[in-house]
Design a protein around this motif. Structure first.
Motif, PDB file in Angstrom:
ATOM      1  N   ASP A  39       0.837  -1.195   0.000  1.00  0.00           N
ATOM      2  CA  ASP A  39       0.000   0.000   0.000  1.00  0.00           C
ATOM      3  C   ASP A  39       0.880   1.256   0.000  1.00  0.00           C
ATOM      4  OD1 ASP A  39       0.956  -0.117   2.577  1.00  0.00           O
ATOM      5  OD2 ASP A  39      -0.973   0.259   3.547  1.00  0.00           O
ATOM      6  N   ASN A  40       2.176   1.062  -0.146  1.00  0.00           N
ATOM      7  CA  ASN A  40       3.116   2.180  -0.168  1.00  0.00           C
ATOM      8  C   ASN A  40       3.196   2.762  -1.583  1.00  0.00           C
ATOM      9  OD1 ASN A  40       5.131   4.003   0.510  1.00  0.00           O
ATOM     10  ND2 ASN A  40       6.335   2.493   1.641  1.00  0.00           N
ATOM     11  N   CYS A  41       3.510   4.044  -1.651  1.00  0.00           N
ATOM     12  CA  CYS A  41       3.656   4.697  -2.946  1.00  0.00           C
ATOM     13  C   CYS A  41       4.565   5.900  -2.793  1.00  0.00           C
ATOM     14  CB  CYS A  41       2.285   5.138  -3.482  1.00  0.00           C
ATOM     15  SG  CYS A  41       2.345   5.735  -5.187  1.00  0.00           S
ATOM     16  N   GLY A  49      -0.917   0.473  -3.972  1.00  0.00           N
ATOM     17  CA  GLY A  49       0.214   1.380  -4.036  1.00  0.00           C
ATOM     18  C   GLY A  49       0.972   1.350  -5.354  1.00  0.00           C
ATOM     19  N   ILE A  93      -5.668   3.070  -2.286  1.00  0.00           N
ATOM     20  CA  ILE A  93      -4.290   2.613  -2.201  1.00  0.00           C
ATOM     21  C   ILE A  93      -4.163   1.286  -1.441  1.00  0.00           C
ATOM     22  CG2 ILE A  93      -3.628   3.834  -0.072  1.00  0.00           C
ATOM     23  CD1 ILE A  93      -0.968   4.500  -1.514  1.00  0.00           C
TER      24      ILE A  93
END
Length: 329
Positions: free
Chosen positions: A22-24, A71, A325
């Motif tokens: 879920d990181n971006c 993400g 996300i």
């Protein structure tokens, strides 16, 4: 093959979308709720071997296409390892990316059999890109799109259309397709938790096509059974364009998609409230396949938007879902 994943409406599910994180490294407001977002701790994410194990279960039960999402999937430190392992499965492997890291991964993707890429880009203006993403990465993304075109990838550019924000650029994207074999996919603005959605920001499929037709002759292309996008082309253009009409003309009847979130939950619809925890069951040695089958069987005929009303009458407080996300698109 152990079987196929079919719901109670006889829809076969052979397309799995796996979120790696879920990181971006961008901060698009319609996807990420706020700048200081707290990402899921690594221990709660599927590990590389767990992703491979779950993917194999799906493939053994009829899945023949896997898309990696986020993400941003390519910010995950072991993304290369995951891509390499999944490339060994008998599937069509692809991914959706914001394009910022494709210069580091293009060769690996090519070697792993990836032929098509979906790249998110909502504007062709550098200043507006900064406004939308809160990051100065426009030139990097454009350079990487051209890099991937040069390397022979089938490039689809995903454009989330928001009224009065980027609607004036619709025909700029169409002009891009004139001499470049890029495939533009205009996406109606969809509601997710925390993304500031309001119905008056939705620029519909018919409005998008009318905007293109105000300047260009347009030909409707033939859609395939499970297509979510309605496809078009301007005669003589090297590329094409399409519209994903989730809000104004949903396409539930042909849905063949399954979503696996980065923390190992299965969602049978992008807008489903219910999720099934596969990761905990996998770690505990339980029957994952039974949970998958139960989840698919529980899929509603038309769950899109969670409501039986026109989207113009939807209030954001009625939306019960993760932020975009944390789903993976």
């Amino acid at each position: 093959m152990a079987g196929i994943l079919k719901d109670s409406f006889n829809r076969v599910h052979n397309y799995l979308r796996i979120s790696l994180t879920d990181n971006c490294n961008l901060r698009c407001f319609y996807c990420m709720p706020e700048e200081d977002y707290e990402f899921t701790p690594a221990s709660r994410l599927m590990q590389a071997d767990e992703i491979e194990t779950l993917a194999k279960i799906f493939v053994e039960n009829g899945v023949n296409k896997i898309r990696l999402t986020g993400g941003e999937p390519l910010v995950r430190k072991d993304a290369a390892k995951i891509i390499h392992s999944l490339s060994k499965l008998p599937v069509s492997l692809t991914l959706t990316t914001n394009g910022t890291r494709l210069d580091d991964f293009a060769d690996l993707l090519k070697e792993s059999g990836v032929r098509s890429l979906n790249i998110s880009l909502d504007t062709l203006q550098r200043d507006r890109f900064m406004l939308l993403t809160r990051r100065d990465q426009y030139d990097k993304v454009m350079n990487n799109i051209n890099l991937c075109l040069d390397k022979g990838f089938h490039v689809k550019v995903n454009v989330v259309v928001m009224r009065d924000l980027n609607t004036g650029e619709i025909n700029d994207f169409i002009e891009w397709t004139k001499d470049t074999p890029v495939h533009i996919r205009f996406i109606e603005f969809m509601p997710f938790s925390g993304n500031r959605w309001t119905s008056n920001k939705v620029f519909t499929w018919k409005e998008i096509v009318e905007e293109v037709e105000s300047k260009y002759q347009v030909v409707r292309l033939e859609d395939e059974k499970h297509d979510t996008a309605k496809k078009y082309q301007v005669p003589g253009h090297a590329g094409t364009f399409a519209v994903i009409s989730t809000m104004s003309a949903p396409f539930c009847s042909g849905c063949n998609r399954i979503r696996l979130t980065a923390d190992g939950k299965i969602k049978n619809c992008l807008f489903s409230r219910e999720e099934t925890d596969l990761l905990t069951t996998l770690r505990n040695g339980g029957d994952v396949l039974a949970l998958i089958q139960q989840n698919i069987l529980a899929k509603k005929k038309e769950l899109v938007r969670q409501f039986a009303t026109d989207f113009a009458h939807l209030h954001p407080v009625e939306i019960a879902n993760r932020s975009m996300i944390t789903i993976g698109g």
